[in-house]
Structure formats: structure tokens, C-alpha cells
Write an enzyme that holds these catalytic residues in place. Structure first.
Site, PDB file in Angstrom:
ATOM      1  N   SER A  36       0.792  -1.228   0.000  1.00  0.00           N
ATOM      2  CA  SER A  36       0.000   0.000   0.000  1.00  0.00           C
ATOM      3  C   SER A  36       0.825   1.279   0.000  1.00  0.00           C
ATOM      4  CB  SER A  36      -0.948   0.009   1.197  1.00  0.00           C
ATOM      5  OG  SER A  36      -0.233  -0.168   2.395  1.00  0.00           O
ATOM      6  N   HIS A  72      -5.299  -3.162  -2.786  1.00  0.00           N
ATOM      7  CA  HIS A  72      -4.963  -2.193  -3.844  1.00  0.00           C
ATOM      8  C   HIS A  72      -4.857  -2.807  -5.235  1.00  0.00           C
ATOM      9  CE1 HIS A  72      -4.326   1.134  -1.062  1.00  0.00           C
ATOM     10  NE2 HIS A  72      -3.860   0.211  -0.234  1.00  0.00           N
ATOM     11  N   LYS A  89     -11.683   0.789  -2.093  1.00  0.00           N
ATOM     12  CA  LYS A  89     -10.690   1.507  -2.896  1.00  0.00           C
ATOM     13  C   LYS A  89     -11.182   1.577  -4.354  1.00  0.00           C
ATOM     14  CE  LYS A  89      -7.340   0.205   0.572  1.00  0.00           C
ATOM     15  NZ  LYS A  89      -7.381   1.385   1.430  1.00  0.00           N
TER      16      LYS A  89
END
Ligand code: PMP
Length: 398
Positions: free
Chosen positions: A186, A214, A245
Site C-alpha cells: 500500500s 490495492h 478503494k
């Protein structure tokens, strides 16, 4: 009694002052708009260069419409935990969708990715088990290890020789061994060496758990993430992540075998004791995943924007951590300089906060940029120009 309390508060104040002196004190900023390429922070319009809303789906009209529809039908809160009264068909539909996307038998939702990691590791690894964890894993994996009663060994970041050595040294000593890694790290933006991890896990009969917070929605032919990116679907035991996300909504998940998921339903405390996700975010997640799977152009634009910004920053002489994802870590060094850099960027119209210890190691403070699929070339050029200006001013580049 009162005096005692004051003294305790004074000790907290002292600690906060110390953080301030080292440029490590954190404060909140107030954002007055949605996570779009241009945001308003405390009255000032800025170019947003640090959101996890990579594809812009948090403000996508169809995603918002589905959330509103679900709120109209089911209300704002689910009113109970999944195991008591909160289990809607929508939750089950999202779990089936995630499992199909990730190529696993089943999946389970958690309120967020943090709780998915904490709940999964602490449920699956107990006394007599071993967790081997990459040194740059997300805090939620680290906290899951701490909460479990398992032995934990940290291997050097993406160092497969170190991991192999630890697997060799501990062979036969533990009931279960779990290798835990981020899919995309990250703070650095690099992708874990999953082919090597899979092969080591298979060789030593260990489980492999990949937190793809991610990578999900960003990598792979259908956006299923880093596991799909390497063509390894079906060979990772536990795919964990978040829909907060690229999916632009909220919710953690674990995808794996039917047995593992049934076990977690019975043993993961952060699943059992939390209220079921609200209908709006579940419906938004379903629509976001549908868009990601059927509209690959959005993901291609994201990766192309990432390349553009990365190459531009490199050409000015900035030190970047190598990678190919939308997370671009611009290394600055000392925390105080990184904070100054970020402040100057903001004065120039770009919002990209500094990341400092303890989130990253000492001396590795950075500006962590992330691009969006919805950034225009003009916006990226503007960001590049401001980086160059501030970089020269602070002596970060020549
Ligand atoms: N894992 C990683 C790698 C993350 O970056 C994050 C979010 N910062 C999480 C887990 C936690 O996800 P959530 O925000 O949904 O709790």
C-alpha cells in the site's frame, strides 16, 4: 483523583508535543466534496492526487443510483449482525459475486478490510501455528498476527530467499503455516512476487493469504487483482481485500474454499460480532464490480495515467519506488521535509499528503501519489509542474 487525571493528561500532551517536534503529529483535514479529481479542502479547490478511489466509482452515477435504490428499499442500516437478523439477499449476492470474480468456492464479507484481515488471521492461526509475514504488510495483517496466538515471523520485504529459509527452518514444527502478504504494497505500490510465493506455499504445504486491497479492480484481465494478473487464480488459499478503494464503496471480504469460509463464519470474531453492512454500500459494491468486469477501458485508462505520471516524475529526477500500479511513492527522506513538501504542493494546488513513520520506516518518508482513471492529461501535467517547482525549491531534485 482529579489531580491524578490531569497528570495523566499532561503525559499525553507531552507525547503529542514530542510527535510535533519530530514532524509526526497527525491531524485531520476537512474535505468538502466527494473523492473526485478536483476536491475542496477547507475552502480551497485542489487537484486530488492521493485517493484510493482509483476508478472514480465512488461518485459514478450508476453506482450512486444503485445505492440510493437499496436505501429506498431496505433503509440505511441493516439493524443486526449477519448471524442474527442482518443477513440480506444482497449480502449473499455480493459474496457470490466476489467468489466468482476471484475464482474461489465462496467468500465472506466483513465491515472493512481491516476487520477482514484481523478476523481471518486470528481465527485461522492459533496456538501451535505459524504466520510468516512480509515486513511491509498492512497494519491490519500485523494486528491480526498480534491478536492470534500463533507464532509470527517477519520475512524481509519480498525476499523469497529469506522466506524460503524460514520455511526450511520451521518445517514440521507447527500445526499450520500461513504465509501472509499484501498483493500490492500500500505504501510502495509494488506487486508481491506471487508466482514464487505460490510455489513456496505449495512446496511446504503452507497456506497463502493475499491482501489485495490495492490490486482489486486495478490488476488482471477482469480486474480481479494481483492473483489474476499472474494467472494464479485457484492457487491462493485466501484472497482478502476491501471494496473501499477501486470499487468505490466499503466492505472487506475473504474469498476461499467453502470449508474455510464456513469456519470463518463460526470463528472470526470481527465477523460474528459486527453489524451487517448497510444495504446501500452492498448495492453500490455490486454495481461497481459489474462496471469493472464489463468496462475494462476504465482500468486501462488508470494504468495509462499511472505510467504517465510515473515517467514524468522520473524524468525530473525524483526517486520513485519501482512499480506499475497507480500508487507512486516519491521518496523524500526525513519526515519534516516530506511534510514541507506536501504543504508547498498544497499551496500550489495539489493535494498529496506526506506519509511518515510509523506508517513507513525512518528516513523513508514520502509523498504517496495515486492517480485516478478520471484524471485528465491536463490535470496530470499540472501536478507534474507543481512537483518540479516544489522539488527544486526544497532541493529534492536539482
Ligand atoms: N489492507 C491494505 C493493504 C490497505 O491498504 C487497507 C486500507 N488502508 C486495508 C487493508 C484496510 O481496508 P479498509 O480501509 O477497508 O479497512
Amino acid at each position: 483523583m482529579f489531580k491524578q487525571t490531569l497528570t495523566q493528561e499532561e503525559s499525553l500532551t507531552k507525547e503529542l508535543d514530542l510527535l510535533e517536534q519530530h514532524g509526526l503529529r497527525r491531524t485531520l483535514r476537512t474535505v468538502e466534496t466527494g473523492a473526485e479529481p478536483e476536491i475542496v479542502v477547507e475552502g480551497k479547490k485542489l487537484l486530488l492526487l492521493s485517493t484510493n478511489n482509483y476508478l472514480g466509482l465512488a461518485t459514478h452515477p450508476r453506482v450512486k443510483a444503485k445505492a440510493i435504490e437499496a436505501v429506498q428499499q431496505f433503509g440505511t442500516g441493516s439493524g443486526g449482525s449477519r448471524l442474527i437478523t442482518g443477513n440480506l439477499r444482497l449480502h449473499e449476492e455480493l459474496e457470490q459475486t466476489i467468489a466468482a470474480w476471484k475464482g474461489t468456492e465462496a467468500a465472506q464479507l466483513f465491515s472493512c478490510g481491516y476487520l477482514a484481515n484481523v478476523g481471518t488471521i486470528s481465527a485461522l492461526a492459533g496456538k501451535g501455528d505459524l504466520v510468516l509475514s512480509d515486513e511491509l504488510n498492512h497494519a491490519s495483517m500485523i494486528d491480526g498476527c498480534r491478536l492470534s496466538k500463533a507464532a509470527t515471523m517477519v520475512y524481509r520485504h519480498v525476499d523469497m530467499d529469506d522466506l524460503h529459509q524460514k520455511l526450511r527452518d520451521t518445517r514440521g514444527q507447527y500445526r499450520r503455516t500461513l504465509i501472509a502478504t499484501d498483493g500490492v504494497f500500500s505504501m510502495d505500490g509494488n506487486i508481491a512476487p506471487l508466482p514464487e510465493l505460490v510455489s513456496l506455499a505449495e512446496q511446504y504445504g503452507a497456506w497463502l493469504m493475499v491482501d489485495d486491497a490495492h490490486g482489486t479492480g486495478v490488476l488482471g484481465d477482469t480486474g480481479a487483482g494481483s492473483v489474476e494478473h499472474f494467472g494464479l487464480s485457484g492457487r491462493v488459499h485466501l484472497s482478502v481485500g476491501t471494496l473501499s478503494k477501486a470499487c468505490g464503496a466499503e466492505s472487506g471480504y475473504v474469498a476461499g474454499s467453502q470449508t474455510v469460509i464456513e469456519y470463518l463464519l463460526n470463528r472470526a470474531r470481527s465477523f460474528i460480532f459486527q453489524t451487517a453492512l448497510s444495504p446501500g454500500v452492498v448495492a453500490a459494491s455490486l454495481e461497481a464490480i459489474h462496471i469493472i468486469r464489463t468496462e475494462p477501458a476504465l482500468r486501462h485508462q488508470l494504468l495509462s495515467n499511472a505510467r504517465y505520471l510515473r515517467e514524468g516524475l522520473k524524468s525530473y529526477g525524483f526517486r520513485l519506488i519501482e512499480g506499475e500500479t497507480p500508487i507512486i511513492a516519491v521518496l523524500i527522506g526525513e519526515a519534516k521535509t516530506a511534510v514541507r513538501f506536501s504543504r508547498r504542493l498544497e499551496e500550489a494546488g495539489v493535494y498529496a499528503p506526506a506519509i511518515r513513520p510509523p506508517t513507513v520506516p525512518e528516513g523513508m518518508s514520502r509523498i504517496r501519489c495515486t492517480v485516478m482513471a478520471t484524471h485528465t492529461t491536463a490535470q496530470l501535467d499540472f501536478a507534474l509542474a507543481q512537483f518540479k517547482q516544489v522539488g527544486q525549491e526544497l532541493g529534492v531534485i536539482s
